[in-house]
Design an enzyme around this catalytic site. Structure first.
Site, PDB file in Angstrom:
ATOM      1  N   HIS A  35       0.841  -1.189   0.000  1.00 59.74           N
ATOM      2  CA  HIS A  35       0.000   0.000   0.000  1.00 59.74           C
ATOM      3  C   HIS A  35       0.884   1.249   0.000  1.00 59.74           C
ATOM      4  CE1 HIS A  35      -3.148   2.656   2.143  1.00 59.74           C
ATOM      5  NE2 HIS A  35      -3.392   2.643   0.858  1.00 59.74           N
ATOM      6  N   HIS A  56      -2.956   0.768   7.719  1.00 56.00           N
ATOM      7  CA  HIS A  56      -4.320   0.958   7.210  1.00 56.00           C
ATOM      8  C   HIS A  56      -5.051  -0.373   7.069  1.00 56.00           C
ATOM      9  CE1 HIS A  56      -1.475   3.970   5.561  1.00 56.00           C
ATOM     10  NE2 HIS A  56      -2.276   4.766   6.233  1.00 56.00           N
TER      11      HIS A  56
HETATM   12  S1  FES Z   1       0.722   0.760   4.458  1.00 65.58           S
HETATM   13 FE1  FES Z   1      -0.105  -1.160   4.836  1.00 65.58          FE
HETATM   14  S2  FES Z   1      -2.179  -0.780   4.686  1.00 65.58           S
HETATM   15 FE2  FES Z   1      -1.374   1.146   4.259  1.00 65.58          FE
END
Ligand code: FES
Ligand code: HEM
Lengths: 577, 139
Positions: free
Chosen positions: B62, B82
């Site tokens: 992500h 997140h």
């Molecule tokens: S960095 Fe892992 S969910 Fe956003």
């Protein structure tokens, strides 16, 4: 002016060359001489004479902006203290300070110096914590101040530009907070910078170049902390200071808005003079804000960076959260579905671009444009110096409550893991709920607020026409009960009626004849929006209506009293009411 | 010991300071062991585990947080930033959250001396997405 007309300056210059034009009297004191010296060169006297007597109206809500101002001053003072010891460097050192659990650990100089400020500099922890608390207060006060300005209609002409400056201050203040938060280079803030790197990399076309530029190479590199430092102590404070100065100058130039009341009009300002009353009040208030920051910093720990240790790209723990003002984009980032497009060999990360690169700038833009949008819809180009009660602009009030609802829900989504743990809920379900709620919630909030405002308007009208409820019940001889109403007093009636009648914009077909199709469409859109803005509002009663209802009420009162006097029950209200 | 001097020219013991941080932000690994029967090997990944031991990049696809929360019974990894959740039994597939891509998997094998080593480097870039990520892919 021709050359011949030019005033003869030589004489003026000559007379000033030796002695002052007006010799100071023998008795004049040193201070007077200094003031005179300055006045002759800067013309301060005339300016001060005018401004020291400047009048400021009073209301508790006018204090919110002041909290923002004074907490900024606290930030400047405590920040300068921190710069004396903080070392903005990513050079690796081995910690040898007095915090035992971290002794011997490798860390950046930035983190080590933050530990030194906390444990080895006298008063350092207090000042560090004051700085951080003041940052929270600064941003929160700006937000609440913004709401006050909006809900009372203080952003209307001629103050639109000051509204825009305020929005910029909120944006810059938030960025300033993020840069400061990152300086200690601790585990949490480093993780935040790591995420920021991910955001930058998600930018189409130039993302990787920007990331390498920002970090001076590959993440994390050794450049980011010194760069954030310069932004935090020089660039952003400079901009903030300039914008705050502009904000204050415009405030003085426009004069402060005031609530309507007897004797207060669009042409005057009723209140206290700057000297001595307002200066003392405002100056004293600085010490209150400073004291509040000192108490918070002294009593409540904040950002205990030593607990999690220095930044390490391979470590992070559960429940990691940015400072609260960064929470709402973080919430959107958490609840967005995993949308990523891979097409023609390029990657588009909608899951990052929408919540981080699009939404925050969009929200600030919407906020900044609100005065102009309202002005266009309502066609109101007049100057306004009297404030409005939020209920008397139902649609405006409802728009902000909808935005606040969106903000609040996004913010709550930023704590979805905390909510899940504390309330023993499934994080998946919270996330699915939030995905719908950020769309539905604001709409519901808009409708409820608008209807609520309109009911309050109706109640005001009721009060004007039928008086207030006295709580005194009267029984008629026939056995029916009625509550006695009495007319409200004149000051109150004045305040309730000191508002304009709203006019829905209706484009005249004749006027549209020569207009381009686009102009017509715009006019129709404006008419629709104007109807949405105003059509349902309750207008204040006309003078005739008030007169009539007064007469009617008096008559009713006489009836009641007559009935009481003649009826069997004589314990009713006495006639001197 | 995952370090394989023949394939990787950096000795981790000699790296320190910023350089170490740079390496950590790319090379951090999760080693996870489960019952071999629980693994649903992806296409071409049939021999990437060693007796139920699998290796995945620890850097979230992500925005790059190190993923650290392990749900022991499901073999799901949850990112604390997140909450993207990856299924380690199924090629690191995203089962929940905003991450757009599975976690890159590192193919494992055992060398002659009996050490667990990587068969090769990661077969795709680790960490967050970026514009040029698919430039090398045939399309
Ligand atoms: S960095 Fe892992 S969910 Fe956003
Ligand atoms: C609007 C203004 C400001 C905001 C919102 C702000 C916010 C912050 C925050 C949140 C921190 C982290 C504190 C911590 O370690 O817990 C910080 C650190 C710091 N700030 Fe500010 N700040 C502001 C202005 C300033 C100014 C004007 C200066 C100096 C001239 C300054 C100097 C510093 C320094 C040196 C640090 C690092 C201290 C440390 O890490 O212990 N700040 N700031």
């Amino acid at each position: 002016m021709s050359l011949g007309d030019r005033p003869d300056m030589s004489k003026v210059a000559k007379s000033n060359a030796g002695e002052p034009a007006v010799p100071p009297s023998r008795g004049s004191q040193r201070a007077g001489a200094v003031a005179n010296w300055a006045d002759e060169r800067l013309g301060l006297g005339t300016m001060l004479k005018k401004n020291l007597r400047k009048v400021f109206p009073d209301h508790w809500s006018f204090m919110l902006g002041e909290i923002a101002l004074w907490s900024f001053v606290v930030l400047l003072l405590t920040g300068v203290f921190l710069t004396l010891w903080y070392d903005p460097s990513m050079t690796e050192v081995q910690y040898a300070g007095s915090y035992d659990p971290l002794r011997g650990v490798h860390m950046s100089s930035a983190f080590a110096s933050t530990l030194d400020i906390s444990f080895d500099v006298r008063g350092g922890l207090l000042l560090r914590q004051m700085h951080h608390w003041a940052a929270h207060i600064f941003i929160a006060a700006m937000m609440i101040h913004l709401l006050r300005v909006y809900f009372t209609g203080a952003f209307r002409k001629p103050r639109e530009l000051n509204w825009v400056i305020g929005c910029l201050l909120l944006l810059l203040g938030t960025i300033e907070g993020f840069t400061g938060y990152s300086l200690p280079d601790d585990l949490l803030s480093g993780t935040g910078v790591r995420a920021a790197d991910g955001f930058v990399k998600a930018t189409p076309v130039v993302g990787t170049y920007m990331s390498f530029f920002m970090f001076g190479g590959e993440f994390p590199g050794d450049a980011i902390i010194p760069r954030l430092y310069i932004a935090h102590v020089l660039l952003l404070p400079g901009l903030l200071l300039a914008l705050i100065a502009a904000h204050m100058l415009l405030l003085v130039y426009h004069k402060h808005t005031q609530w309507p009341g007897p004797g207060r009009t669009e042409q005057n300002v009723v209140g206290y003079p700057l000297l001595p009353v307002y200066a003392a009040k405002a100056g004293g208030f600085f010490f209150i804000v400073f004291g509040a920051c000192a108490l918070l910093g002294g009593l409540f720990s904040i950002n205990n960076v030593w607990k999690l240790g220095p930044y390490d790209p391979s470590k992070v723990t559960a429940g990691s959260q940015p400072d609260w003002y960064m929470g709402w984009p973080d919430g959107l980032l958490r609840i967005i579905p995993p949308w990523e497009t891979h097409i023609w060999g390029v990657t588009l990360s909608w899951n990052i671009m929408l919540p981080i690169l699009v939404m925050p700038p969009l929200m600030i833009t919407i906020l900044a444009l609100l005065p102009f949008i309202e002005q266009w819809v309502t066609g109101d180009k007049r100057e306004h110096h009297l404030l409005q009660r939020p209920r008397n602009a139902p649609t405006r009030t409802a728009i902000m409550v909808a935005l606040m609802t969106f903000y609040g829900l996004s913010w709550a989504a930023g704590g979805n893991d905390i909510i899940a743990i504390k309330m023993d809920l499934s994080i998946n379900q919270i996330t699915y709920f939030m995905r719908a709620a950020i769309f539905v919630g604001p709409v519901i909030a808009f409708m409820i607020t608008k209807r609520w405002c309109i009911s309050l308007q109706r109640q005001d009208k009721e009060k004007l026409l039928h008086g207030y409820e006295t709580g005194v019940l009267v029984r008629s001889p026939a056995g029916g009960y009625a509550e006695k109403h009495l007319p409200i007093d004149e000051h109150q009636a004045y305040a309730l009626t000191a508002r304009d009648r709203d006019e829905v914009y209706v484009p005249e077909e004749d006027d549209l004849d020569g207009v381009s199709p686009r102009g017509r469409r715009l006019a129709r859109l404006r008419a629709k929006l104007s109807a949405m803005f105003f059509a349902d509002n309750v207008q204040k009663p006309t003078a005739a209506e008030v007169e009539e209802s007064r007469a009617h009420a008096e008559h009713e009162l006489h009836e009641l009293e007559h009935q009481i006097a003649t009826g069997p029950n004589k314990h009713g209200p006495s006639s001197d009411h | 010991m995952l370090f394989n001097p023949e394939r990787y020219h950096v000795d981790p013991h000699e790296v320190e300071g910023i350089e170490l941080q740079v390496h950590k932000s790319k090379a951090s690994l999760i080693l996870h062991r489960m019952h071999p029967s629980e693994i649903k090997p992806g296409k071409g990944r049939e021999n990437w585990d060693v007796g139920g031991i699998v290796a995945y990049s620890k850097i979230c696809t992500h925005v790059g947080c190190p993923i650290s929360l392990n749900e022991r019974t499901t073999h799901h990894l949850l990112c604390p930033c997140h909450q993207s959740t990856f299924d380690l039994t199924d090629s690191g597939r995203v089962v929940f959250g905003p991450a757009g891509r599975p976690l890159p998997q590192l193919p494992l094998e055992v060398d002659e001396q009996g050490y667990l080593v990587a068969q090769s480097d990661f077969t795709e870039p680790v960490g967050p997405s970026y514009w040029e990520r698919d430039y090398d892919e045939p399309w």
